[in-house]
Design an enzyme around this catalytic site. Structure first.
Site, short mmCIF file in Angstrom:
data_model
loop_
_atom_site.label_atom_id
_atom_site.label_comp_id
_atom_site.label_asym_id
_atom_site.label_seq_id
_atom_site.Cartn_x
_atom_site.Cartn_y
_atom_site.Cartn_z
N HIS A 1 -145.39 4.82 -75.77
CA HIS A 1 -144.67 4.18 -74.65
C HIS A 1 -145.67 3.52 -73.67
CE1 HIS A 1 -140.80 4.21 -72.04
NE2 HIS A 1 -141.56 3.16 -71.74
N ARG B 1 -136.09 1.26 -75.83
CA ARG B 1 -135.90 2.69 -75.60
C ARG B 1 -135.62 3.37 -76.94
NH1 ARG B 1 -138.05 2.08 -71.49
NH2 ARG B 1 -137.28 2.39 -69.38
P1 NDP Z 1 -133.22 -7.41 -68.50
O1 NDP Z 1 -132.08 -6.69 -67.87
O2 NDP Z 1 -133.89 -8.49 -67.72
O3 NDP Z 1 -132.73 -8.08 -69.87
C1 NDP Z 1 -131.88 -7.41 -70.75
C2 NDP Z 1 -131.38 -8.41 -71.79
O4 NDP Z 1 -130.54 -7.70 -72.71
C3 NDP Z 1 -130.53 -9.52 -71.19
O5 NDP Z 1 -130.76 -10.74 -71.86
C4 NDP Z 1 -129.11 -9.04 -71.45
O6 NDP Z 1 -128.15 -10.07 -71.56
C5 NDP Z 1 -129.29 -8.37 -72.80
N1 NDP Z 1 -128.21 -7.40 -73.03
C6 NDP Z 1 -127.91 -6.29 -72.32
N2 NDP Z 1 -126.83 -5.68 -72.84
C7 NDP Z 1 -126.45 -6.42 -73.91
C8 NDP Z 1 -125.40 -6.32 -74.83
N3 NDP Z 1 -124.51 -5.31 -74.79
N4 NDP Z 1 -125.28 -7.28 -75.78
C9 NDP Z 1 -126.16 -8.32 -75.84
N5 NDP Z 1 -127.19 -8.47 -74.97
C10 NDP Z 1 -127.32 -7.53 -74.02
O7 NDP Z 1 -134.26 -6.31 -68.96
P2 NDP Z 1 -135.84 -6.49 -69.15
O8 NDP Z 1 -136.07 -7.65 -70.03
O9 NDP Z 1 -136.52 -6.46 -67.83
O10 NDP Z 1 -136.21 -5.11 -69.88
C11 NDP Z 1 -135.59 -4.72 -71.10
C12 NDP Z 1 -135.90 -3.26 -71.40
O11 NDP Z 1 -137.23 -3.12 -71.85
C13 NDP Z 1 -135.83 -2.31 -70.21
O12 NDP Z 1 -134.49 -1.95 -69.93
C14 NDP Z 1 -136.66 -1.14 -70.68
O13 NDP Z 1 -135.84 -0.18 -71.30
C15 NDP Z 1 -137.61 -1.75 -71.70
N6 NDP Z 1 -139.01 -1.68 -71.28
C16 NDP Z 1 -139.92 -1.01 -72.07
C17 NDP Z 1 -141.24 -0.96 -71.71
C18 NDP Z 1 -142.24 -0.30 -72.58
O14 NDP Z 1 -143.40 -0.13 -72.18
N7 NDP Z 1 -141.91 0.07 -73.79
C19 NDP Z 1 -141.74 -1.57 -70.48
C20 NDP Z 1 -140.70 -2.27 -69.73
C21 NDP Z 1 -139.39 -2.30 -70.13
P3 NDP Z 1 -127.81 -11.01 -70.29
O15 NDP Z 1 -129.04 -11.85 -70.08
O16 NDP Z 1 -126.67 -11.81 -70.76
O17 NDP Z 1 -127.53 -10.08 -69.16
C1 OXD Z 2 -140.08 0.37 -68.01
C2 OXD Z 2 -140.90 1.13 -68.94
O1 OXD Z 2 -138.85 0.41 -68.13
O2 OXD Z 2 -142.10 1.30 -68.67
O3 OXD Z 2 -140.65 -0.29 -67.14
O4 OXD Z 2 -140.42 1.57 -69.98
#
Ligand code: NDP
Ligand code: OXD
Length: 309
Positions: free
Chosen positions: A272, A224
């Site tokens: 994006h 993001r």
């Molecule tokens: P998940 O919730 O599955 O994974 C998030 C990861 O971040 C987890 O490993 C989590 O740790 C870690 N995390 C969260 N907070 C912290 C913190 N404070 N300190 C350390 N580690 C942290 O999310 P996704 O993998 O499904 O997606 C990630 C992001 O990607 C989405 O939220 C979205 O914003 C973005 N995205 C962007 C897209 C694009 O087209 N650009 C498309 C899809 C998603 P833990 O495993 O321990 O919980």
């Molecule tokens: C998502 C994205 O969060 O598209 O899936 O950014």
């Protein structure tokens, strides 16, 4: 018992038709058209108009049609006491992995440099790097980060990953929590951000973090725009502490035309589009959760309100 789709882009009708086809017994409404509010029990949302979720008196669930849910928490009138679900989907994960791997190879092989040279008809071969030359560090080892980590290992990269809770992954060195962040950064030459946007992670890609990376590190932010402090990135690029950045997400989208990233020679921009929810892949999990909602069963892919993701 009906679902409303709340989004403001031109994909609303595509989602409505895909859901309606998959579940002919449920009425699916396009939130931009006139529809009854009191029979809606699920809202499928993507960057909905802030305030619009408060219009449904019998709403029982908010489903994000993407992986992220930050835009739901940003809507101060959203009924976030209700269950919130998000998309966890193998296609979303493999699409993200392919996008990031393309960016990494473009960096290794100087493709961004050659694109700029081409515009000026400059013929100037550069030294290129190899897979073995770089350690990739992934912030976030969740549904997307873990798939990327495994794919990079498959290519032969050295891979480190950082997350909140402890992970054990074959051939990935994992780091857990703030106390390990410095060690993780010190060993990272290409940094990929795949964190959710929460109170803890807002602005995490800042000067202090960049300074802990080795000189010449490359940044990839596909999570993001709110993770990045834009001015800090620009400053670190100008000081040549960082060699470049690939950005798919921005504070304001579309990126305003006056933003310095547009014309920066070391910044690669995409709109994006790293990974986009595919209706055929995602609709079945939305319908399954609606079925579970009606049956009073636990929903899949629930978001934690406390953690914010
Ligand atoms: P998940 O919730 O599955 O994974 C998030 C990861 O971040 C987890 O490993 C989590 O740790 C870690 N995390 C969260 N907070 C912290 C913190 N404070 N300190 C350390 N580690 C942290 O999310 P996704 O993998 O499904 O997606 C990630 C992001 O990607 C989405 O939220 C979205 O914003 C973005 N995205 C962007 C897209 C694009 O087209 N650009 C498309 C899809 C998603 P833990 O495993 O321990 O919980
Ligand atoms: C998502 C994205 O969060 O598209 O899936 O950014």
């Amino acid at each position: 018992m009906s679902i409303v789709i709340l989004r403001q882009d031109d994909k609303i009708e595509m989602w409505r038709q895909a859901l309606q086809k998959a579940a002919p017994g449920i009425t699916i409404y396009n939130g931009l058209e006139e529809h009854p509010k009191d029979i809606i029990d699920m809202a499928l949302v993507w960057k909905h108009r802030p305030g619009s979720l408060a219009d449904y008196p019998n709403l029982k669930c908010i489903a994000s049609s993407g992986a992220g849910v930050d835009f739901i928490f940003e809507d101060t009138s959203a009924p976030i006491h209700l269950p919130i679900t998000r998309v966890v989907d193998p296609m979303l994960a493999s699409d993200m992995s392919e996008h990031v791997i393309a960016l990494i190879f473009a960096h290794l092989k100087n493709l961004n440099r050659y694109k700029l040279d081409q515009q000026q008809k400059i013929w100037k071969p550069q030294n290129y790097s190899r897979i073995r030359d770089f350690t990739i560090g992934i912030l976030g080892l969740g549904a997307l980060g873990a798939v990327l980590a495994n794919d990079l290992v498959h290519y032969g990269f050295k891979v480190n990953g950082w997350s909140r809770s402890k992970k054990t992954m074959k051939n990935v060195q994992t780091f857990t929590g703030m106390e390990t962040l410095a060690a993780f950064l010190g060993a990272t030459e290409i940094l990929v951000c795949l964190l959710p946007l929460t109170k803890e992670t807002t602005g995490i890609l800042n000067k202090n973090l960049f300074q802990q990376l080795p000189k010449g590190a490359y940044i990839i932010n596909v999570a993001r725009g709110g993770h990045l402090v834009d001015e800090d990135l620009l400053m670190m690029l100008q000081q040549e502490h960082l060699s470049g950045a690939a950005l798919d997400v921005f504070h304001t989208e579309p990126l305003p035309t006056a933003h310095p990233f547009w014309e920066h020679p070391k910044v690669h921009i995409s709109p994006h589009c790293a990974s986009v929810s595919d209706t055929a892949s995602v609709v079945p999990q939305i319908i399954e959760n609606h079925r579970r909602l009606l049956a009073g069963k636990a929903l899949n892919n629930i978001v934690s309100i406390e953690r914010g993701y």
